[in-house]
Scaffold this motif. Structure first.
Motif, PDB file in Angstrom:
ATOM      1  N   ASP A  77      -0.298  11.041  -0.521  1.00 38.72           N
ATOM      2  CA  ASP A  77       0.137  12.326   0.333  1.00 38.72           C
ATOM      3  C   ASP A  77       0.546  11.451   0.660  1.00 38.72           C
ATOM      4  OD1 ASP A  77       0.501  14.434   1.813  1.00 38.72           O
ATOM      5  OD2 ASP A  77      -1.928  14.699   2.524  1.00 38.72           O
ATOM      6  N   PHE A  78       2.273  11.884   0.420  1.00 40.65           N
ATOM      7  CA  PHE A  78       3.271  11.772   1.368  1.00 40.65           C
ATOM      8  C   PHE A  78       3.974  12.534   2.915  1.00 40.65           C
ATOM      9  CE2 PHE A  78       5.021   8.522  -1.020  1.00 40.65           C
ATOM     10  CZ  PHE A  78       5.929   8.255  -1.032  1.00 40.65           C
ATOM     11  N   ARG A  79       2.941  13.448   3.350  1.00 41.90           N
ATOM     12  CA  ARG A  79       2.728  13.922   4.591  1.00 41.90           C
ATOM     13  C   ARG A  79       2.749  12.862   5.670  1.00 41.90           C
ATOM     14  NH1 ARG A  79      -0.212  19.415   3.320  1.00 41.90           N
ATOM     15  NH2 ARG A  79      -1.555  17.748   2.121  1.00 41.90           N
ATOM     16  N   LYS A  80       1.869  11.758   5.548  1.00 46.11           N
ATOM     17  CA  LYS A  80       1.392  10.835   5.951  1.00 46.11           C
ATOM     18  C   LYS A  80       2.319   9.388   6.309  1.00 46.11           C
ATOM     19  CE  LYS A  80      -2.949   9.047   3.109  1.00 46.11           C
ATOM     20  NZ  LYS A  80      -3.607   9.330   3.898  1.00 46.11           N
ATOM     21  N   ALA A  81       2.454   9.572   7.867  1.00 44.80           N
ATOM     22  CA  ALA A  81       3.185   8.938   8.041  1.00 44.80           C
ATOM     23  C   ALA A  81       2.673   7.458   8.822  1.00 44.80           C
ATOM     24  CB  ALA A  81       3.330   9.431   9.994  1.00 44.80           C
ATOM     25  N   ILE A  82       3.215   6.735   9.559  1.00 49.46           N
ATOM     26  CA  ILE A  82       2.959   5.729   9.999  1.00 49.46           C
ATOM     27  C   ILE A  82       1.456   5.251  10.739  1.00 49.46           C
ATOM     28  CG2 ILE A  82       3.266   2.935  12.215  1.00 49.46           C
ATOM     29  CD1 ILE A  82       5.976   4.074  12.242  1.00 49.46           C
ATOM     30  N   ASN A  83       0.698   6.730  11.347  1.00 43.08           N
ATOM     31  CA  ASN A  83      -0.715   5.965  11.532  1.00 43.08           C
ATOM     32  C   ASN A  83      -1.859   6.219  10.303  1.00 43.08           C
ATOM     33  OD1 ASN A  83      -0.066   5.880  14.113  1.00 43.08           O
ATOM     34  ND2 ASN A  83      -0.123   7.864  15.172  1.00 43.08           N
ATOM     35  N   GLY A  84      -1.533   7.304   9.451  1.00 47.09           N
ATOM     36  CA  GLY A  84      -2.146   7.657   7.768  1.00 47.09           C
ATOM     37  C   GLY A  84      -1.849   5.880   7.646  1.00 47.09           C
ATOM     38  N   LEU A  85      -0.580   5.607   7.082  1.00 40.20           N
ATOM     39  CA  LEU A  85      -0.388   4.637   6.328  1.00 40.20           C
ATOM     40  C   LEU A  85      -1.248   3.274   6.878  1.00 40.20           C
ATOM     41  CD1 LEU A  85       2.969   5.048   4.911  1.00 40.20           C
ATOM     42  CD2 LEU A  85       0.897   5.473   3.648  1.00 40.20           C
ATOM     43  N   SER A  86      -0.973   2.959   8.029  1.00 44.26           N
ATOM     44  CA  SER A  86      -1.987   1.801   8.728  1.00 44.26           C
ATOM     45  C   SER A  86      -2.656   1.968   8.380  1.00 44.26           C
ATOM     46  CB  SER A  86      -0.964   1.814   9.849  1.00 44.26           C
ATOM     47  OG  SER A  86      -1.385   2.341  10.573  1.00 44.26           O
ATOM     48  N   ALA A  87      -3.442   3.389   8.818  1.00 42.76           N
ATOM     49  CA  ALA A  87      -5.196   2.734   8.245  1.00 42.76           C
ATOM     50  C   ALA A  87      -5.340   3.064   6.957  1.00 42.76           C
ATOM     51  CB  ALA A  87      -5.697   4.498   9.136  1.00 42.76           C
ATOM     52  N   LEU A  88      -4.956   3.017   6.765  1.00 41.13           N
ATOM     53  CA  LEU A  88      -5.072   2.903   4.777  1.00 41.13           C
ATOM     54  C   LEU A  88      -4.719   1.675   4.501  1.00 41.13           C
ATOM     55  CD1 LEU A  88      -4.026   5.767   1.389  1.00 41.13           C
ATOM     56  CD2 LEU A  88      -3.443   2.622   1.655  1.00 41.13           C
ATOM     57  N   VAL A  89      -3.094   1.013   4.766  1.00 42.49           N
ATOM     58  CA  VAL A  89      -3.488  -0.271   4.297  1.00 42.49           C
ATOM     59  C   VAL A  89      -5.064  -1.104   5.271  1.00 42.49           C
ATOM     60  CG1 VAL A  89      -2.170  -2.305   5.108  1.00 42.49           C
ATOM     61  CG2 VAL A  89      -0.870  -0.468   4.751  1.00 42.49           C
ATOM     62  N   GLU A  90      -5.625  -0.822   6.298  1.00 48.64           N
ATOM     63  CA  GLU A  90      -6.589  -1.671   6.864  1.00 48.64           C
ATOM     64  C   GLU A  90      -7.524  -1.154   6.118  1.00 48.64           C
ATOM     65  OE1 GLU A  90      -6.808  -3.247  10.917  1.00 48.64           O
ATOM     66  OE2 GLU A  90      -8.496  -1.357  10.945  1.00 48.64           O
ATOM     67  N   GLN A  91      -8.347  -0.090   5.757  1.00 47.69           N
ATOM     68  CA  GLN A  91      -9.393  -0.003   5.528  1.00 47.69           C
ATOM     69  C   GLN A  91      -9.587   1.032   4.259  1.00 47.69           C
ATOM     70  OE1 GLN A  91      -9.483   4.210   7.785  1.00 47.69           O
ATOM     71  NE2 GLN A  91      -9.806   3.316   9.678  1.00 47.69           N
ATOM     72  N   GLU A  92      -8.431   0.804   3.624  1.00 48.37           N
ATOM     73  CA  GLU A  92      -8.891   1.157   1.423  1.00 48.37           C
ATOM     74  C   GLU A  92      -8.207   0.046   1.121  1.00 48.37           C
ATOM     75  OE1 GLU A  92      -8.023   4.835   0.016  1.00 48.37           O
ATOM     76  OE2 GLU A  92      -9.039   6.188   2.361  1.00 48.37           O
TER      77      GLU A  92
END
Length: 118
Positions: free
Chosen positions: A18-33
């Motif tokens: 989802d391209f609405r994700k910014a730094i916080n969402g993307l960094s969480a995605l890298v770590e968690q998913e």
């Protein structure tokens, strides 16, 4: 990227985000998913569903950096075939991807190992 930033590895997230994700969402995605460290000396690259946009996230000394590229009339050749959540490439190969090359179709010459000349 920031001059002097040390990037050892590039990870291409295979699934569109989802391209609405910014730094916080993307960094969480890298770590968690993806199960990777967002603080590593790596570049994490994401694409949208149509493969017309990229977002790249990386950590530089004291904060995250995020940049985006949008193509106006073409698509990025994005790896989608494997079962792993990411594909990896070198920073040099990432430059080729940005220029429009399909990394999966362009492979180098085979390495030959000979024991002797004659």
């Amino acid at each position: 990227m920031h001059p002097g930033c040390n990037i050892d590895q590039v990870y291409l997230c295979r699934e569109p985000i989802d391209f609405r994700k910014a730094i916080n969402g993307l960094s969480a995605l890298v770590e968690q998913e993806l199960g990777l460290s967002p603080f590593a000396s790596a570049l994490y690259v994401f694409t949208n569903r149509r493969h017309t946009q990229l977002k790249a996230l990386y950590w530089h000394r004291n904060g995250f950096c995020l940049w985006q590229k949008r193509l106006e009339a073409d698509q990025f050749a994005w790896p989608v075939d494997a079962k792993a959540p990411t594909a990896s490439c070198s920073l040099h190969e990432f430059g080729w991807l940005l220029e429009g090359f399909d990394l999966s179709k362009n492979t180098p010459h085979k390495t030959l190992n000979f024991a002797r000349v004659s």
